[in-house]
Design a protein around this motif. Structure first.
Motif, PDB file in Angstrom:
ATOM      1  N   ASP A 164      -5.187  -4.697  -5.384  1.00  0.00           N
ATOM      2  CA  ASP A 164      -4.387  -3.530  -5.714  1.00  0.00           C
ATOM      3  C   ASP A 164      -3.200  -2.832  -5.210  1.00  0.00           C
ATOM      4  OD1 ASP A 164      -4.634  -1.077  -6.637  1.00  0.00           O
ATOM      5  OD2 ASP A 164      -6.185  -0.367  -6.310  1.00  0.00           O
ATOM      6  N   VAL A 165      -1.843  -3.089  -5.746  1.00  0.00           N
ATOM      7  CA  VAL A 165      -1.109  -2.788  -5.116  1.00  0.00           C
ATOM      8  C   VAL A 165      -0.571  -0.879  -6.226  1.00  0.00           C
ATOM      9  CG1 VAL A 165       0.084  -4.488  -4.668  1.00  0.00           C
ATOM     10  CG2 VAL A 165       0.417  -3.684  -6.610  1.00  0.00           C
ATOM     11  N   SER A 166      -1.697  -0.342  -6.797  1.00  0.00           N
ATOM     12  CA  SER A 166      -1.481   0.642  -7.744  1.00  0.00           C
ATOM     13  C   SER A 166      -1.088   1.515  -7.178  1.00  0.00           C
ATOM     14  CB  SER A 166      -2.213   0.931  -8.484  1.00  0.00           C
ATOM     15  OG  SER A 166      -3.261   0.409  -9.358  1.00  0.00           O
ATOM     16  N   SER A 167       0.482   1.766  -6.968  1.00  0.00           N
ATOM     17  CA  SER A 167       1.060   3.009  -5.552  1.00  0.00           C
ATOM     18  C   SER A 167       2.446   3.759  -7.197  1.00  0.00           C
ATOM     19  CB  SER A 167       1.667   2.071  -4.917  1.00  0.00           C
ATOM     20  OG  SER A 167       2.108   3.428  -4.377  1.00  0.00           O
ATOM     21  N   THR A 168       3.048   4.735  -6.806  1.00  0.00           N
ATOM     22  CA  THR A 168       3.744   5.228  -7.181  1.00  0.00           C
ATOM     23  C   THR A 168       4.886   5.498  -6.021  1.00  0.00           C
ATOM     24  OG1 THR A 168       2.358   6.195  -8.526  1.00  0.00           O
ATOM     25  CG2 THR A 168       4.937   7.639  -8.613  1.00  0.00           C
ATOM     26  N   THR A 410      11.384  -4.268  -7.419  1.00  0.00           N
ATOM     27  CA  THR A 410      12.453  -2.811  -8.904  1.00  0.00           C
ATOM     28  C   THR A 410      12.455  -2.003  -7.597  1.00  0.00           C
ATOM     29  OG1 THR A 410      10.331  -1.684  -9.169  1.00  0.00           O
ATOM     30  CG2 THR A 410      10.607  -3.949 -10.198  1.00  0.00           C
ATOM     31  N   ALA A 411      13.839  -1.448  -8.344  1.00  0.00           N
ATOM     32  CA  ALA A 411      13.949  -0.270  -8.034  1.00  0.00           C
ATOM     33  C   ALA A 411      13.317   1.201  -8.977  1.00  0.00           C
ATOM     34  CB  ALA A 411      15.611  -0.004  -8.175  1.00  0.00           C
ATOM     35  N   GLY A 412      12.217   0.826  -9.561  1.00  0.00           N
ATOM     36  CA  GLY A 412      11.396   1.588 -10.191  1.00  0.00           C
ATOM     37  C   GLY A 412      10.566   2.550 -10.022  1.00  0.00           C
ATOM     38  N   THR A 413       9.129   3.084 -10.553  1.00  0.00           N
ATOM     39  CA  THR A 413       8.985   4.280 -10.041  1.00  0.00           C
ATOM     40  C   THR A 413       7.119   3.335  -9.848  1.00  0.00           C
ATOM     41  OG1 THR A 413       9.702   5.683 -11.526  1.00  0.00           O
ATOM     42  CG2 THR A 413       7.779   6.517 -10.486  1.00  0.00           C
ATOM     43  N   TYR A 414       7.004   2.682 -10.186  1.00  0.00           N
ATOM     44  CA  TYR A 414       5.415   2.101 -10.343  1.00  0.00           C
ATOM     45  C   TYR A 414       5.234   1.453  -9.165  1.00  0.00           C
ATOM     46  CZ  TYR A 414       4.978   6.203 -13.685  1.00  0.00           C
ATOM     47  OH  TYR A 414       5.098   7.399 -13.833  1.00  0.00           O
ATOM     48  N   ALA A 415       3.931   0.540  -8.986  1.00  0.00           N
ATOM     49  CA  ALA A 415       3.749  -1.115  -8.828  1.00  0.00           C
ATOM     50  C   ALA A 415       2.568  -1.320  -9.298  1.00  0.00           C
ATOM     51  CB  ALA A 415       3.646  -0.504  -6.585  1.00  0.00           C
ATOM     52  N   TYR A 416       2.484  -2.220  -9.532  1.00  0.00           N
ATOM     53  CA  TYR A 416       0.995  -2.317 -10.500  1.00  0.00           C
ATOM     54  C   TYR A 416       0.564  -3.897 -10.504  1.00  0.00           C
ATOM     55  CZ  TYR A 416       4.143  -3.237 -14.337  1.00  0.00           C
ATOM     56  OH  TYR A 416       5.667  -3.568 -14.557  1.00  0.00           O
ATOM     57  N   ARG A 417       0.234  -4.332 -10.720  1.00  0.00           N
ATOM     58  CA  ARG A 417       0.101  -5.815 -10.728  1.00  0.00           C
ATOM     59  C   ARG A 417      -0.638  -6.246 -12.741  1.00  0.00           C
ATOM     60  NH1 ARG A 417      -2.164 -10.240  -8.318  1.00  0.00           N
ATOM     61  NH2 ARG A 417      -3.285  -8.681  -6.759  1.00  0.00           N
ATOM     62  N   ARG A 418      -0.034  -6.935 -13.357  1.00  0.00           N
ATOM     63  CA  ARG A 418       0.333  -8.269 -14.610  1.00  0.00           C
ATOM     64  C   ARG A 418      -1.120  -8.128 -14.320  1.00  0.00           C
ATOM     65  NH1 ARG A 418       5.613  -9.102 -16.981  1.00  0.00           N
ATOM     66  NH2 ARG A 418       4.516 -10.779 -17.211  1.00  0.00           N
ATOM     67  N   GLY A 421      -1.775 -12.027 -12.809  1.00  0.00           N
ATOM     68  CA  GLY A 421      -1.271 -11.633 -11.487  1.00  0.00           C
ATOM     69  C   GLY A 421       0.120 -11.485 -10.468  1.00  0.00           C
ATOM     70  N   VAL A 422       1.598 -11.498 -11.697  1.00  0.00           N
ATOM     71  CA  VAL A 422       2.664 -11.029 -10.741  1.00  0.00           C
ATOM     72  C   VAL A 422       2.239  -9.427 -10.153  1.00  0.00           C
ATOM     73  CG1 VAL A 422       4.895 -11.596 -11.207  1.00  0.00           C
ATOM     74  CG2 VAL A 422       3.073 -13.212 -12.086  1.00  0.00           C
ATOM     75  N   LEU A 423       3.203  -9.099  -9.426  1.00  0.00           N
ATOM     76  CA  LEU A 423       2.454  -8.378  -9.302  1.00  0.00           C
ATOM     77  C   LEU A 423       4.003  -7.259  -9.213  1.00  0.00           C
ATOM     78  CD1 LEU A 423       1.712  -8.934  -5.791  1.00  0.00           C
ATOM     79  CD2 LEU A 423       0.047  -8.155  -7.549  1.00  0.00           C
ATOM     80  N   VAL A 424       4.405  -6.501  -9.649  1.00  0.00           N
ATOM     81  CA  VAL A 424       5.737  -5.512  -9.769  1.00  0.00           C
ATOM     82  C   VAL A 424       5.409  -4.412  -8.899  1.00  0.00           C
ATOM     83  CG1 VAL A 424       6.798  -4.397 -11.649  1.00  0.00           C
ATOM     84  CG2 VAL A 424       5.499  -6.198 -12.214  1.00  0.00           C
ATOM     85  N   VAL A 425       6.704  -4.120  -7.718  1.00  0.00           N
ATOM     86  CA  VAL A 425       6.505  -3.346  -6.860  1.00  0.00           C
ATOM     87  C   VAL A 425       7.992  -2.624  -6.476  1.00  0.00           C
ATOM     88  CG1 VAL A 425       6.072  -3.376  -4.103  1.00  0.00           C
ATOM     89  CG2 VAL A 425       4.415  -4.487  -5.300  1.00  0.00           C
ATOM     90  N   PRO A 426       8.093  -0.933  -6.615  1.00  0.00           N
ATOM     91  CA  PRO A 426       9.473  -0.551  -5.676  1.00  0.00           C
ATOM     92  C   PRO A 426       9.745  -0.776  -4.361  1.00  0.00           C
ATOM     93  CG  PRO A 426       7.829   0.686  -7.587  1.00  0.00           C
ATOM     94  CD  PRO A 426       7.444  -0.480  -7.254  1.00  0.00           C
ATOM     95  N   LEU A 427      10.487  -1.297  -4.631  1.00  0.00           N
ATOM     96  CA  LEU A 427      10.918  -1.647  -3.277  1.00  0.00           C
ATOM     97  C   LEU A 427      10.864  -0.230  -1.658  1.00  0.00           C
ATOM     98  CD1 LEU A 427      12.625  -3.569  -0.742  1.00  0.00           C
ATOM     99  CD2 LEU A 427      14.680  -1.585  -0.992  1.00  0.00           C
ATOM    100  N   ALA A 428      10.622   0.785  -2.358  1.00  0.00           N
ATOM    101  CA  ALA A 428      10.204   2.364  -1.739  1.00  0.00           C
ATOM    102  C   ALA A 428       8.551   2.505  -1.513  1.00  0.00           C
ATOM    103  CB  ALA A 428      11.393   3.516  -2.786  1.00  0.00           C
ATOM    104  N   CYS A 429       7.929   1.341  -2.080  1.00  0.00           N
ATOM    105  CA  CYS A 429       6.688   1.394  -1.411  1.00  0.00           C
ATOM    106  C   CYS A 429       6.404  -0.149  -0.968  1.00  0.00           C
ATOM    107  CB  CYS A 429       5.531   1.085  -3.126  1.00  0.00           C
ATOM    108  SG  CYS A 429       5.582   2.491  -4.264  1.00  0.00           S
ATOM    109  N   LEU A 430       7.843  -0.592  -0.306  1.00  0.00           N
ATOM    110  CA  LEU A 430       7.289  -2.012   0.913  1.00  0.00           C
ATOM    111  C   LEU A 430       6.893  -1.647   2.280  1.00  0.00           C
ATOM    112  CD1 LEU A 430       6.213  -4.430   0.099  1.00  0.00           C
ATOM    113  CD2 LEU A 430       8.436  -5.197   0.220  1.00  0.00           C
ATOM    114  N   LYS A 431       6.100  -1.891   2.723  1.00  0.00           N
ATOM    115  CA  LYS A 431       6.284  -2.389   3.776  1.00  0.00           C
ATOM    116  C   LYS A 431       5.749  -3.567   5.672  1.00  0.00           C
ATOM    117  CE  LYS A 431       1.645   0.191   5.722  1.00  0.00           C
ATOM    118  NZ  LYS A 431       1.229   0.357   6.475  1.00  0.00           N
ATOM    119  N   ASP A 432       6.247  -3.616   5.878  1.00  0.00           N
ATOM    120  CA  ASP A 432       5.377  -4.524   6.747  1.00  0.00           C
ATOM    121  C   ASP A 432       3.856  -5.006   6.583  1.00  0.00           C
ATOM    122  OD1 ASP A 432       5.263  -2.608   8.390  1.00  0.00           O
ATOM    123  OD2 ASP A 432       5.011  -3.798  10.212  1.00  0.00           O
TER     124      ASP A 432
END
Length: 432
Positions: A164-168, A410-418, A421-432
């Motif tokens: 679950d990577v759902s985020s904004t 991405t530089a987009g807005t939403y994080a989600y799982r396709r 199974g491929v994840l789409v995550v804005p860089l501004a949602c990521l951490k270590d």
């Protein structure tokens, strides 16, 4: 005034992933070396973890310190442990002195060394320090460390199988652009926004005019240094060859071209100062005999160096989305490297003879890996997902693990799982 300045810096200090890494290294080694570019925060991170300090570049004491280092370097090691030896390479003999002291004392956690350049070959310490002194590289701040990424998606969690990577994301494209041009330099991050963009420019000018010649006492032409850095900037996130860079610098004038050995010498100096940090190629076990490209991708340690040498403002960069895409990839690589370091991992890129590529592959020391494609917008996400799935089909999973994740940054807005199974995550949602 000095005390007041130190207090102000302590109040402005933002926690770094390197804080934990220093602690971990001190628990397992007699000493730890923190390497990285000037102004990335090494000294303040090391200072907070130390109980006594020696600053080799202190203008009031530098001459005396060098004389002591030439005669009895062990005197400079006296002090409560962990003792910080800041910019140790000013007196390379300190390395062997620390190694000997660690052997003599036994145990762990005695010394912290920092270095913003590698000593010249003729001053390289006699012993490597293996088993006594561990080391890691520190870079400018990631978006998570600068408190701009909300950190809702953890790289560690992805490796551990979290689905679950759902985020904004809370960063707009304009804010990401500003952060890219500003860079991750601590003084720029914590200082006023009005002056934030000047830090990278000052950094670049110092390199060009003085530092690149001081690193090994070889005089280099500032005009040629600038030309080289401009070419590296124009070729950011590409596998540009030395010939490509040489031709680009010459601008069609063969008489103006540097020789290949000279360019290598300039590049070597930039690498030893941790200004340039190319991304090595990944060589996995494949199902077929597909040829893997082994050339590295060109990157500065921070993408703001590229924009600074080209004098690009955030507004100008937003008008050139093609070039912005390359610089955004470099921003993602910077952050991925920092997050990978915090997880005992490394970052590579992949490209084969058929043109299939992954902008980044994060590989942990335990063998787990994940492939990453970088897309500035959302229009190319489908194509990126196809490429990532094709890559997994070529990996020989009988010799390697299945990928822990397939990720599109991405530089987009939403994080989600396709659905695939491929994840789409804005860089501004990521951490270590």
């Amino acid at each position: 005034m000095v005390g007041r300045t130190i207090l102000d810096m302590e109040e402005r200090y933002l926690n770094r992933i390197a804080d934990r890494m220093v602690s971990d290294h001190l628990e397992s080694s007699g000493g730890v070396l923190i390497e990285g570019p000037k102004w990335c925060g090494k000294t303040w991170t090391a200072r907070r973890a130390s109980k006594s300090q020696l600053f080799m570049q202190d203008p009031d004491e530098a001459a005396a310190y060098k004389k002591i280092a030439d005669t009895k370097p062990s005197l400079l090691l006296e002090g409560e442990a962990p003792r910080l030896l800041d910019e140790w390479q000013v007196a390379p003999v300190l390395w062997d002195a620390v190694r000997f002291a660690v052997d003599k004392r036994g145990g762990t956690g005695h010394f912290i060394l920092t270095g913003s350049s590698v000593p010249p070959a003729d001053e390289t310490p006699e012993h490597s320090g293996t088993g006594r002194i561990s080391r890691f590289k520190m870079r400018p701040m990631s978006l998570y460390e600068s408190l701009e990424s909300n950190g809702s998606v953890s790289l560690r969690d992805l490796f551990d199988g979290k689905e679950d990577v759902s985020s904004t994301s809370l960063m707009s494209l304009e804010e990401i652009t500003f952060a890219l041009v500003r860079g991750g330099w601590p003084d720029a991050v914590t200082g006023s926004k009005k002056n934030a963009l000047r830090r990278a420019i000052h950094y670049v000018e110092t390199i060009i005019q003085t530092d690149i010649s001081r690193v090994d006492n070889i005089r280099r032409d500032p005009v040629k240094v600038r030309d080289l850095m401009l070419s590296l900037a124009r070729n950011t996130a590409t596998m540009a060859t030395i010939k490509t860079i040489r031709d680009d610098m010459a601008r069609g004038d063969a008489d103006n071209a540097l020789s290949v050995p000279t360019i290598y010498g300039y590049l070597n100096a930039l690498e030893r100062m941790f200004v340039v940090e190319d991304l090595p190629a990944w060589s996995p076990s494949l199902r077929s005999k597909t040829t893997i490209r082994t050339s590295p991708k060109r990157h500065f340690v921070d993408p703001s160096i590229a924009t600074a040498v080209m004098r690009l403002t955030p507004g100008r960069l937003l008008k050139d989305f093609l070039f912005f895409g390359f610089l955004f990839e470099s921003l993602c690589v910077r952050d991925l490297r920092i997050y990978a370091d915090g997880n005992d991992g490394q970052v590579f890129h992949y490209r084969d003879a058929n043109g299939l590529e992954a902008d980044a592959v994060v590989v942990l020391n335990d063998g787990r890996w994940g492939a990453v494609e970088v897309k500035l917008g959302t229009k190319e996400i489908e194509e990126a997902a196809i490429h990532l799935r094709k890559l997994t089909e070529r990996i020989n999973t009988e010799k390697m693990m299945e990928p822990s994740f397939l990720l599109i940054l991405t530089a987009g807005t939403y994080a989600y799982r396709r659905k695939d199974g491929v994840l789409v995550v804005p860089l501004a949602c990521l951490k270590d």
